[in-house]
Design a protein around this motif. Structure first.
Motif, PDB file in Angstrom:
ATOM      1  N   SER A 136       0.714  -1.230   0.184  1.00  0.00           N
ATOM      2  CA  SER A 136      -0.015   0.158   0.237  1.00  0.00           C
ATOM      3  C   SER A 136       1.324   1.334   0.126  1.00  0.00           C
ATOM      4  CB  SER A 136      -1.103   0.024   1.095  1.00  0.00           C
ATOM      5  OG  SER A 136      -0.354  -0.342   2.002  1.00  0.00           O
ATOM      6  N   GLY A 140       0.276   4.167  -2.842  1.00  0.00           N
ATOM      7  CA  GLY A 140       0.066   5.813  -2.572  1.00  0.00           C
ATOM      8  C   GLY A 140       0.775   6.097  -3.151  1.00  0.00           C
TER       9      GLY A 140
ATOM     10  N   ARG B  71      -6.153   6.131   5.148  1.00  0.00           N
ATOM     11  CA  ARG B  71      -4.149   5.803   4.380  1.00  0.00           C
ATOM     12  C   ARG B  71      -4.261   4.051   4.954  1.00  0.00           C
ATOM     13  NH1 ARG B  71      -0.322   9.753   6.309  1.00  0.00           N
ATOM     14  NH2 ARG B  71       1.102   8.775   5.386  1.00  0.00           N
ATOM     15  N   THR B 125      -5.502   1.735  -1.040  1.00  0.00           N
ATOM     16  CA  THR B 125      -6.213   2.372   0.690  1.00  0.00           C
ATOM     17  C   THR B 125      -7.091   2.575  -0.176  1.00  0.00           C
ATOM     18  OG1 THR B 125      -5.139   4.401  -0.333  1.00  0.00           O
ATOM     19  CG2 THR B 125      -4.064   2.356   1.549  1.00  0.00           C
ATOM     20  N   GLN B 127      -7.612   5.941   0.077  1.00  0.00           N
ATOM     21  CA  GLN B 127      -7.134   7.855   0.173  1.00  0.00           C
ATOM     22  C   GLN B 127      -6.265   7.567  -1.574  1.00  0.00           C
ATOM     23  OE1 GLN B 127      -3.247   8.814   1.641  1.00  0.00           O
ATOM     24  NE2 GLN B 127      -4.196  10.393   2.561  1.00  0.00           N
ATOM     25  N   THR B 128      -5.058   6.124  -1.390  1.00  0.00           N
ATOM     26  CA  THR B 128      -5.168   6.162  -3.258  1.00  0.00           C
ATOM     27  C   THR B 128      -6.191   6.005  -4.339  1.00  0.00           C
ATOM     28  OG1 THR B 128      -2.927   4.638  -1.866  1.00  0.00           O
ATOM     29  CG2 THR B 128      -3.830   4.736  -4.537  1.00  0.00           C
TER      30      THR B 128
END
Lengths: 156, 151
Positions: A136, A140, B71, B125, B127-128
């Motif tokens: 992740s 991200g 997150r 996630t 957020q991503t």
């Protein structure tokens, strides 16, 4: 390479030196559970030694007291099966008590900037698919599944 | 990959709430936004509350709000409340040898695919995912601007 500091992380990033070996071994052992002294001595020799250009890079993030909060290792590799050379992230670790502060992002950004000087336009890494923390994190940071897939076979 | 309706509705709702963490939305508002059944979404919302991903807000202006960590919560955290996404090929005990060979081979392939699907969903996630959406819209916007500029 210049030393860079990001306000929110409270650390500075600089190229690693041989003197960082014991701190890197200790941090890696904290995370992986295995102290790999010979492995890291070899990495530091090959990635920080004289004559290394922008194609090999080992950076550390240090606190104001000089403590190593994280490190990253990357290199430019030529690649077969139709790929031009690209940047590879070989290792990235941030001390568990210093996570969630952007240190990993800072290290990755500095590594990308360094590798870009070697004229590559893509970075890659390989992460255990069940490793949610690293998967992740890289997602991200904008990394996504690419055109290559890792294949392996158990040798009898 | 085809998601069940409940998983899809849950993703719409949770991502909608997570994108505006300071606001509350009613089931009807979210259903209207995504043009889905309010009745079906209400059942999905109850499951999401039980799992702790969202929480209900009582009183005037009540509704639901996101209760997780944007997150940390992944797409899989939401989907697995509703389905396993596992393939349903499974070797039975009484198969003939030829059938056993076929089913065993298919089990290996579908297991590999299931693992990839699950790890992909568990690495993204909220957020991503929201950032993917923002970037996609920005790319569309810039492409439209470029077309307008050259036209």
């Amino acid at each position: 390479m210049d030393i860079r500091q990001a306000d929110s992380t409270g650390v500075s990033v600089r190229p690693a030196t041989a003197a960082d070996e014991s701190a890197i071994v200790a941090l890696d052992a904290t995370i992986t559970g295995t102290a790999k002294s010979a492995y890291w001595a070899d990495i530091l020799e090959r990635y920080t030694g004289p004559g290394n250009g922008p194609d090999r890079c080992c950076l550390v993030a240090t606190s104001t007291t000089g403590e190593i909060a994280g490190f990253i290792v990357g290199e430019i590799r030529a690649w077969e099966f139709g790929s031009p050379p690209c940047g590879w992230v070989i290792a990235l670790s941030v001390a568990p008590d210093r996570r969630e502060r952007g240190i990993g992002s800072l290290l990755l950004g500095e590594l990308c900037a360094a590798l870009k000087q070697g004229d590559v336009s893509t970075i890659r890494t390989m992460v255990l698919r069940d490793d949610k923390v690293n998967m992740s994190f890289f997602r991200g940071e904008g990394l996504a599944a690419g055109p290559y897939i890792e294949l392996e076979k158990h040798l009898e | 990959m085809k998601l069940q309706k409940a998983s899809r509705y849950a993703l719409y709702a949770v991502l909608h709430l997570a994108s505006s963490p300071d606001r509350h939305y009613s089931t009807a508002e979210i259903a209207d936004e995504y043009d889905v059944s309010t009745h079906h979404l209400a059942k999905v919302m109850r499951t999401l509350v039980r799992s702790g991903i969202i929480e209900s807000v009582r009183g005037v202006g009540g509704g639901y709000r996101f209760a997780g960590n944007i997150r940390r919560t992944t797409l899989w955290d939401i989907i697995h409340e509703f389905e396993s996404l596992a393939s349903d090929i499974e070797a039975r005990d009484n198969l003939s040898r030829p059938a056993h060979i076929v089913v065993s081979g298919l089990e290996i392939v579908t297991g590999e695919i299931d693992g990839l699907v699950r790890s992909t969903l568990d690495s993204i996630t909220l957020q991503t995912l929201l950032r993917y959406g923002i970037e996609a819209i920005e790319r569309e916007y810039h492409a439209a601007e470029a077309r307008a500029g050259s036209g």
